[in-house]
Design a protein around this motif. Sequence first.
Motif, PDB file in Angstrom:
ATOM      1  N   ILE A  61       0.816  -1.127  -0.037  1.00 52.10           N
ATOM      2  CA  ILE A  61       0.076  -0.041   0.075  1.00 52.10           C
ATOM      3  C   ILE A  61       0.979   1.295  -0.128  1.00 52.10           C
ATOM      4  O   ILE A  61       2.102   1.036   0.660  1.00 52.10           O
ATOM      5  CB  ILE A  61      -0.826   0.129   1.182  1.00 52.10           C
ATOM      6  N   ASP A  62       0.407   2.240  -0.509  1.00 54.95           N
ATOM      7  CA  ASP A  62       1.158   3.550  -0.617  1.00 54.95           C
ATOM      8  C   ASP A  62       1.477   4.162   0.719  1.00 54.95           C
ATOM      9  O   ASP A  62       0.719   4.576   1.212  1.00 54.95           O
ATOM     10  CB  ASP A  62       0.248   4.648  -1.550  1.00 54.95           C
ATOM     11  N   THR A  63       2.631   3.859   1.189  1.00 57.67           N
ATOM     12  CA  THR A  63       2.976   4.123   2.491  1.00 57.67           C
ATOM     13  C   THR A  63       2.914   5.823   2.814  1.00 57.67           C
ATOM     14  O   THR A  63       2.476   6.195   3.874  1.00 57.67           O
ATOM     15  CB  THR A  63       4.614   3.902   2.759  1.00 57.67           C
ATOM     16  N   GLU A  64       3.432   6.391   1.672  1.00 50.38           N
ATOM     17  CA  GLU A  64       3.373   8.046   1.877  1.00 50.38           C
ATOM     18  C   GLU A  64       1.941   8.321   2.371  1.00 50.38           C
ATOM     19  O   GLU A  64       1.669   9.364   3.110  1.00 50.38           O
ATOM     20  CB  GLU A  64       3.864   8.596   0.483  1.00 50.38           C
ATOM     21  N   ALA A  65       1.040   7.935   1.257  1.00 46.94           N
ATOM     22  CA  ALA A  65      -0.447   8.274   1.476  1.00 46.94           C
ATOM     23  C   ALA A  65      -0.821   7.932   3.344  1.00 46.94           C
ATOM     24  O   ALA A  65      -1.588   8.607   3.903  1.00 46.94           O
ATOM     25  CB  ALA A  65      -1.289   7.780   0.521  1.00 46.94           C
ATOM     26  N   VAL A  66      -0.397   6.705   3.542  1.00 47.51           N
ATOM     27  CA  VAL A  66      -1.158   6.329   4.792  1.00 47.51           C
ATOM     28  C   VAL A  66      -0.415   7.128   5.833  1.00 47.51           C
ATOM     29  O   VAL A  66      -1.035   7.606   6.843  1.00 47.51           O
ATOM     30  CB  VAL A  66      -0.769   4.555   5.065  1.00 47.51           C
ATOM     31  N   HIS A  67       0.870   7.321   5.772  1.00 48.43           N
ATOM     32  CA  HIS A  67       1.684   8.131   6.526  1.00 48.43           C
ATOM     33  C   HIS A  67       1.006   9.590   6.697  1.00 48.43           C
ATOM     34  O   HIS A  67       0.785  10.135   7.885  1.00 48.43           O
ATOM     35  CB  HIS A  67       3.134   8.119   6.305  1.00 48.43           C
ATOM     36  N   ALA A  68       0.730  10.162   5.832  1.00 49.26           N
ATOM     37  CA  ALA A  68       0.194  11.581   5.382  1.00 49.26           C
ATOM     38  C   ALA A  68      -0.925  11.448   6.367  1.00 49.26           C
ATOM     39  O   ALA A  68      -1.257  12.530   7.267  1.00 49.26           O
ATOM     40  CB  ALA A  68       0.024  11.945   4.318  1.00 49.26           C
ATOM     41  N   ALA A  69      -1.965  10.555   6.266  1.00 45.66           N
ATOM     42  CA  ALA A  69      -3.308  10.425   6.847  1.00 45.66           C
ATOM     43  C   ALA A  69      -2.943  10.326   8.213  1.00 45.66           C
ATOM     44  O   ALA A  69      -3.634  10.812   9.313  1.00 45.66           O
ATOM     45  CB  ALA A  69      -4.123   9.523   6.061  1.00 45.66           C
ATOM     46  N   PHE A  70      -2.172   9.456   8.505  1.00 45.01           N
ATOM     47  CA  PHE A  70      -2.041   9.036  10.234  1.00 45.01           C
ATOM     48  C   PHE A  70      -1.396  10.212  10.783  1.00 45.01           C
ATOM     49  O   PHE A  70      -1.889  10.625  11.851  1.00 45.01           O
ATOM     50  CB  PHE A  70      -0.824   7.904   9.937  1.00 45.01           C
ATOM     51  N   ALA A  71      -0.612  11.086  10.117  1.00 47.19           N
ATOM     52  CA  ALA A  71      -0.012  12.184  10.802  1.00 47.19           C
ATOM     53  C   ALA A  71      -1.046  13.240  10.978  1.00 47.19           C
ATOM     54  O   ALA A  71      -0.855  14.126  11.975  1.00 47.19           O
ATOM     55  CB  ALA A  71       1.273  12.632   9.888  1.00 47.19           C
ATOM     56  N   THR A  72      -1.778  13.607   9.933  1.00 46.81           N
ATOM     57  CA  THR A  72      -2.657  14.393  10.132  1.00 46.81           C
ATOM     58  C   THR A  72      -3.688  14.175  11.237  1.00 46.81           C
ATOM     59  O   THR A  72      -3.928  15.259  12.010  1.00 46.81           O
ATOM     60  CB  THR A  72      -3.550  14.522   8.474  1.00 46.81           C
ATOM     61  N   HIS A  73      -4.095  13.039  11.262  1.00 44.46           N
ATOM     62  CA  HIS A  73      -5.132  12.736  12.352  1.00 44.46           C
ATOM     63  C   HIS A  73      -4.471  12.775  13.798  1.00 44.46           C
ATOM     64  O   HIS A  73      -4.958  13.276  14.736  1.00 44.46           O
ATOM     65  CB  HIS A  73      -5.795  11.411  12.163  1.00 44.46           C
ATOM     66  N   ALA A  74      -3.131  12.386  13.562  1.00 50.62           N
ATOM     67  CA  ALA A  74      -2.385  12.609  14.972  1.00 50.62           C
ATOM     68  C   ALA A  74      -2.185  13.955  15.489  1.00 50.62           C
ATOM     69  O   ALA A  74      -2.273  14.330  16.672  1.00 50.62           O
ATOM     70  CB  ALA A  74      -1.204  11.636  14.942  1.00 50.62           C
ATOM     71  N   ALA A  75      -1.909  14.797  14.516  1.00 50.05           N
ATOM     72  CA  ALA A  75      -1.925  16.186  14.879  1.00 50.05           C
ATOM     73  C   ALA A  75      -3.223  16.667  15.302  1.00 50.05           C
ATOM     74  O   ALA A  75      -3.230  18.048  15.953  1.00 50.05           O
ATOM     75  CB  ALA A  75      -1.389  16.934  13.647  1.00 50.05           C
ATOM     76  N   ALA A  76      -4.305  16.289  14.914  1.00 52.36           N
ATOM     77  CA  ALA A  76      -5.601  16.960  14.925  1.00 52.36           C
ATOM     78  C   ALA A  76      -6.032  16.928  16.482  1.00 52.36           C
ATOM     79  O   ALA A  76      -5.835  15.991  17.087  1.00 52.36           O
ATOM     80  CB  ALA A  76      -6.717  16.178  14.056  1.00 52.36           C
TER      81      ALA A  76
END
Lengths: 517, 249
Positions: free
Chosen positions: B234-249
């Motif tokens: 799976i696209d690691t970059e996309a997952v990582h970006a989503a993960f980081a976005t929610h973690a920061a929220a």
Amino acid sequence: MREIRFLATDRAALFWLGIAVLVAGVSVSLGLREIATQRALLNELIEVDRAEREVAMANYRNWGDTAYYTFHLTYDSPSDFAFAAHGQRDTSPWKHRIRALALEGQIYETDADNPDFALVGRFDFGFAANMLAPLLLILLLHDLRSAERAAGRYELLSAMAVSRGSPWLARASLRVGALMLCLIVPLAAGGLLAGTGVSDVALASLVVVLHIAFWWGVCAGIDRFGWSSPVNLTTLVGAWLALAVVVPAAIEISVKAAVPLPDGGEIMLAQREAVNDAWDLPKSATMEPFVQRHPQWADYTEVSQPFEWKWYYAFQQVGDQTVEPLSLAYREGRMERDRLAGMLAWLSPPALAERALQAIAGTSMAASLAYEKRVRDFHTVLRAYYYPRLFRDEAFSDASLGQRPEFHAAGASWCLCTPTSHPQQRSWRTSPSLPLEGARGGVEKRCSLPFLGGGPPARCAEALVRAKTRATGCRWAKAYPSLKWHQSPCGAIPRRLSRAPPRSLLRLPGPSLHVRA
Amino acid sequence: MAELPVSPAIPIALSAQALRVVRSGQEVLKDVSFRIAQGEVHALLGGNGAGKSTTLLTFLGFLAPASGSVQVRGRDVSEDIRAARQAIAYLPEAAALYGHLNAYENLRYFLSLARMDTQRPALDAALDRVALQAEAREMRMQTYSKGMRQKVAIAMAILREAPILLLDEPTSGLDPAAIDDFNRLVRELAEAGRTILLVTHDVYGACHVADRIDLLHKGELVGTFDRPPGMDRIDTEAVHAAFATHAAA
């Protein structure tokens, strides 16, 4: 098998089970030693008693002196299960030296035991099984699930298990079963050494099993809350403290408050004062109340000399009569206390189990009171033997002396019966022992007409009983070797036969008195 | 909510429908729905307190849904917890096996709970698959490192032979080489028909091993990522970006 292997690797569980074996083993061993000591002492005393009586018989050749100087050892032999639960044998007297003087002083004048020792109590099997075993069970079960939760294994174990309740039920039942075995095996070994009947050991084992099962239930109940191990342990030890220490103490306090008693010392003092005062009173002040109780001697109350034995023994009797209300209140009060304590013991399973073991061992309060009653009965028989000789001033003879009653314990059976017309037992008529075939050593067995009804003793030496029994009061004789008898306020009732009359009782023909084998 | 295209021919091994779980008065799962087909590797990705482990415990019947339902092989877990557990091999986070037992004894004990009498060769084969050193196997597990203990726990999940594996942070404590070995092992098991639901906060590992990733945040499914056809991850970059976005929220 899986859990057995697992338990074998659980050092903590093995340690506590080892402690259980040690505690049970030591308690049984100490119990056996104590009972052996008591038996040895009794054997020694029986010999001394016999020797003393022979000396008295040789030295005194009139009925007054003989009655005065001859002591009779009375004793309550320990049962073959007494090693497991000493019960009242710790604190209540189980041996006396009785003579035909006033009885009350003799009954309550007992050996002084170390009060500190009585406070601590003996370390017997009953203590180990009823007080310590629940604690050991708590230590074995309190963290069964909570420790696994804390270690993060609980979900894994539960998820892996196919069977319902596995592995918790298997683990708990194995620990509980192992603890039961750790207690019962030493008990059974002790029973084997002491020659205890299988039924007694089985019954006691059942008591242990039920008691441990109760505490298992408590542990399981606490476990359901899902608390941590320290909280479980604290709660369970609190429950143990409450049920094993606080509730029994509260029961004792409330029973004592509910049923106040005179003490034995008070009775002894009052009786002695009555007897001592009699020396200074007119002889009629003694003989009148005596004759009221014993009208058959009304024609023999003339006392012409400053001292006559019949007057002496009469004022001894009157001394007893003086404290009779106090003594009766004391005995009835103790019975009432015991009855109340028995009812309230249902609030404390350890206390209930202890009472059950004492009942099996014949060391309960009821057994202690029964022994005291046997002493009183024997004393009555002794007086009944001497009075005709003293009042009729019969000639002293060895043949007549040979008919003097003797206290029988092991292998003998007292047949103590109340004339049905006098249920209040103002005048006991008793017949000392019929040695019955197969009677178990050390356990005396009695019968009491008003409660038993009757039936034939199959094993009784029927012809012997018929030939030798002529008592007015004793209409029934017991010859039932395998039963122990429970005391009731007015006599003895066989444990399992309190409703239906035992078939092994023999109806004796007609009145008789003083039956001896 | 995105649905994994599932062929009607492939049975659903695990499913959650509008799942809501409350623990200690707090809503830890909110309207969570997903389905996992047999033979699929599904990762629940999220930070601490996202509700990942709660989801696993609900499938095992340790937690009851406040509303919604969870099904194992088409059957509601609440109807028959035993049946659900029999179908599942569970690997808890930092599985604490018995320290006073060695690896063999631990495996034998736990497997015997599932009424499995596994012989030494089979145990060795499983321990070989997780690359636990042979000389360590007879040693008490209290002497093991966290990674070694995890390997034994993974071996147990393999030996359990259940069609479904629930793995809670399975690579926790493993070194990078062991993580690679583990990821390979998971793929092999999936290819052999086992269904795997793993819970992790390791984005990289999840992307490499999973067919689908559901991103959980504070009890809600906030994103789904599928392995594109023909791709090995799976696209690691996309997952990582989503993960980081929610973690920061």
